[in-house]
Enzyme design. Structure first.
Site, PDB file in Angstrom:
ATOM      1  N   SER A 103      99.383  90.178  -6.815  1.00  0.00           N
ATOM      2  CA  SER A 103      98.157  90.564  -6.811  1.00  0.00           C
ATOM      3  C   SER A 103      97.477  91.236  -8.107  1.00  0.00           C
ATOM      4  O   SER A 103      97.427  90.491  -9.235  1.00  0.00           O
ATOM      5  CB  SER A 103      98.065  91.588  -5.626  1.00  0.00           C
ATOM      6  OG  SER A 103      96.701  91.925  -5.329  1.00  0.00           O
ATOM      7  N   LYS A 120      99.013  85.560  -4.730  1.00  0.00           N
ATOM      8  CA  LYS A 120      98.234  85.974  -3.758  1.00  0.00           C
ATOM      9  C   LYS A 120      96.804  86.430  -4.317  1.00  0.00           C
ATOM     10  O   LYS A 120      96.868  87.249  -5.307  1.00  0.00           O
ATOM     11  CB  LYS A 120      98.684  87.429  -3.101  1.00  0.00           C
ATOM     12  CG  LYS A 120      97.626  88.071  -2.080  1.00  0.00           C
ATOM     13  CD  LYS A 120      98.411  89.105  -1.469  1.00  0.00           C
ATOM     14  CE  LYS A 120      97.384  89.603  -0.523  1.00  0.00           C
ATOM     15  NZ  LYS A 120      96.031  90.234  -1.085  1.00  0.00           N
ATOM     16  N   ASP A 160      95.224  83.757 -20.437  1.00  0.00           N
ATOM     17  CA  ASP A 160      94.132  83.065 -20.739  1.00  0.00           C
ATOM     18  C   ASP A 160      93.315  83.537 -22.241  1.00  0.00           C
ATOM     19  O   ASP A 160      92.902  82.804 -22.854  1.00  0.00           O
ATOM     20  CB  ASP A 160      93.105  83.564 -19.682  1.00  0.00           C
ATOM     21  CG  ASP A 160      93.211  82.573 -18.445  1.00  0.00           C
ATOM     22  OD1 ASP A 160      93.942  81.831 -18.438  1.00  0.00           O
ATOM     23  OD2 ASP A 160      92.685  83.078 -17.590  1.00  0.00           O
TER      24      ASP A 160
END
Length: 702
Positions: A474, A499, A485
């Protein structure tokens, strides 16, 4: 759950609109109390699921078949009660459950309960008769241990034979444990007289019978209402595995010490398929400090101190909780089944959870170029206190302390971090970048909302490694994904849980007017209402975050994570957010990968971890077990020898030169408890193979 700390509870008119109650009239509150409550409950659940879930299901025959199969699996997971003829009788309803759900009917449920209670009585006679006679363990026969490979018995005689093998296997485990204990006592010079094999077998059978007497007594005391939650969740879980109905008492347990953590040992438990599993260990708790209880462990028995253990297989989770909870200073002994199938008794001294251990904390790894290590067990936040602690501010403070001690690089450890506050993720990513988007959150309809760091200040601009593993979930995945990224740091470890969904709690009592007070309390519905996405546009749902540098891990080859959950929402992509990658990279990923690959290949410990992971995969895929004592003992010895080899190698790992931060050490003077916790934290970090590899990666990049 996406954010345990940001659970949302809908109340009053707003919730009524979401559930469509304002325009949907339920039946009037009159008639038989039980039928009335069931009808109201199913209709309000159906309305909430249909109108507020991220991806509503179409209630048709296909949905009905899924719910039927899920309920049947949970009603008799080990296929030790129902006959194939019972299943055939129940199967006449398999395309009608959607209609019953819409109409608030419990006809199928009542039929299933009638059949189940009858078979429960018959099974009671089976185990009593079987355990009345001695077992012999010299015959070569096997038992199928994976329920999904079992079939329902075609006759009472065939079912009784399944019970015989099942009970013999459990007795075999107890006999093997007793022989092992007796051998260890003998090696230690014990003067206690040895028991003969017949005596050991008789003891095992007696303890097994006592456990089943207790188990069946508890099961017979259960009422239909106790099975109702499981039945209703057979509908809710078709939407996705995190959408659930909580009866009033179950919700109280879920909220205990925020998100259901259990008083006394500090573990979050969940009931699945009749088994009580550990899903999370509370940082700083007795379980966390003791170190042997792990997520994925199945708790089979609970003993108070030196008393006889109570078998909790098939027990309701709230009943199991009452056995595990206890006063500070008392001992609880848990018989657990590890993920590799081995059995272990874990002794834990109950205590008050030490909150300080749940907060971010740091160490300095010494060297020509010192490296900072920050351990973050959760993305915590105190929502009830505006001035309370939160992980974003705490990590910022740890970074500042590390900078004061000239840390040239930082390791942020998110292993086993199950998530938490979303805002703290945004704040924390902002510590390492100038500004920009961190995560995208999307409801079923409409564009995604982009959550951004708007602070242009960079608290730390040096080399960064983020450690993750399969239990990083999470909020941890959002953090790791954003750093990856942006190409801001190196993600190291094993693939994360996967998740990528957001849940919201609805209090069902609040969506009904006062005229329905007679049927309250109804409980809560936890609904998946959103999905979150990386700034690159991909969700972490199912796939998780793949590290830049993958390290061997015990769980590497196991089926684990969100992708193994039934009816999990799919992976998908949305449009990328606008962001600029890190403009002054401190490293070359390709070079770091090459160096790490060479080190891992040369490491005997990593090699053995990889071998152990492959053997664990083979063992978990092997669905049959021998019922011959000599064969079983030989298999157990092999497993124990492999474990000893790994333990021995880990003991010989060179220690890191680790020190506490000056600002922290000054606070320990006179506080013996805090000093002991700090020493345990330091001791574990010194010999952590994964931290050592993270240090090597940073040194390559410095």
């Amino acid at each position: 759950m996406f954010s345990l700390k940001t659970k949302l509870v809908a109340y009053g008119t707003a919730a009524s609109v979401v559930f469509g109650i304002a325009s949907y009239r339920l039946l009037e509150p009159d008639g038989a109390a039980r039928d009335q409550k069931n009808e109201v409950l199913t209709k309000v659940l159906m309305q909430g699921l249909s109108s507020a879930h991220y991806k509503p299901e179409r209630l048709d025959d296909n949905f009905s078949k899924k719910a039927f199969n899920l309920y049947l699996e949970r009603l008799d997971y080990n296929k030790k009660f129902l006959l194939q003829s019972d299943v055939d009788q129940l199967a006449t309803y398999q395309t009608q459950l959607d209609d019953e759900f819409k109409n608030g009917s419990f006809k199928f449920f009542d039929l299933s309960m009638g059949i189940f209670q009858k078979r429960l009585k018959e099974a009671e006679s089976y185990y009593k008769e079987i355990l009345d006679k001695p077992f012999t363990f010299d015959k070569e026969e096997t038992i199928e241990v994976k329920p999904e490979k079992l079939k329902f018995a075609t006759s009472p005689a065939a079912l009784k034979e399944e019970w015989r093998k099942y009970l013999k296997y459990q007795a075999l485990i107890r006999v093997a444990d007793a022989l092992d204990s007796q051998q260890k006592a003998d090696s230690a010079g014990s003067k206690e007289p040895k028991k003969t094999m017949p005596e050991i077998e008789a003891d095992a059978r007696k303890k097994l019978k006592d456990n089943y007497d207790d188990l069946f007594k508890r099961m017979e005391q259960l009422e239909n209402e106790d099975y109702r939650s499981s039945y209703l969740n057979s509908f809710a879980n078709i939407y996705d595995p995190h959408t659930e109905y909580y009866a009033p008492k179950e919700k109280e347990d879920f909220d205990y010490e925020f998100s259901g953590r259990l008083e006394g040992i500090g573990a979050l438990l969940q009931e699945k398929d009749g088994l009580i599993k550990v899903s999370e260990i509370t940082p700083g708790s007795p379980s966390y400090l003791q170190g042997e209880l792990k997520p994925g462990d199945v708790i089979l028995k609970v003993a108070q101190g030196d008393q006889q253990p109570v078998d909790i297989q098939g027990m309701r989770i709230d009943k199991a909780v009452t056995l595990i909870r206890g006063k500070k200073g008392t001992e609880v002994r848990l018989t657990v089944k590890k993920v590799d199938g081995t059995m272990k008794v874990v002794s834990i001294i109950r205590d008050v959870v030490v909150r300080e251990e749940g907060y971010a904390k740091s160490l300095l790894i010494k060297g020509q170029k010192p490296i900072g290590y920050i351990h973050l067990p959760a993305f915590y936040a105190d929502f009830k206190n505006a001035g309370g602690r939160n992980s974003g501010k705490d990590v910022a403070a740890e970074i500042q302390k590390l900078k004061q001690e000239n840390a040239q690089g930082i390791i942020l450890d998110l292993r086993n971090n199950g998530g938490g506050s979303l805002q703290d993720v945004v704040d924390m990513v902002g510590l390492f970048i100038k500004s920009g988007p961190v995560v995208q959150v999307k409801s079923a309809n409409g564009p995604a909302a982009v959550l951004e760091d708007r602070d242009p200040q960079i608290q730390f601009g040096g080399p960064l490694v983020v450690l993750v593993n399969e239990n990083s979930a999470s909020a941890s995945e959002i953090m790791a994904a954003a750093i990856q990224d942006y190409k801001r740091g190196v993600i190291v470890g094993s693939s994360t849980y996967g998740k990528g969904t957001v849940q919201q709690f609805f209090d069902l009592d609040q969506v009904l007017p006062a005229s329905f007070d007679a049927v309250k309390p109804l409980g809560h519905l936890k609904l998946t209402t959103q999905k979150y996405y990386r700034i690159s546009g991909k969700t972490v749902q199912l796939r998780g975050v793949t590290p830049d540098i993958v390290l061997p891990d015990t769980y590497t080859y196991l089926k684990y994570g969100e992708k193994e959950q039934e009816y999990a929402l799919p992976f998908d992509e949305i449009q990328s957010a606008k962001f600029n990658t890190w403009s002054s990279p401190n490293f070359s990923i390709d070079k770091l990968k090459a160096s790490a690959k060479t080190r891992i290949a040369a490491s005997p410990t990593f090699s053995l971890i990889n071998q152990s992971a492959m053997r664990l995969k083979d063992r978990t895929e092997l669905s049959t077990r021998s019922l011959k004592l000599s064969t079983y003992l030989a298999e157990e010895r092999r497993t124990q020898e492999e474990s000893k080899k790994l333990d021995s190698l880990r003991k010989n790992i060179p220690q890191l030169d680790v020190a506490g931060l000056k600002a922290d050490l000054s606070k320990l003077n006179g506080d013996t408890a805090a000093s002991a916790r700090f020493q345990a934290f330091t001791r574990n970090a010194k010999k952590d193979l994964y931290i050592q590899e993270a240090v090597s990666i940073l040194k390559d990049g410095l």
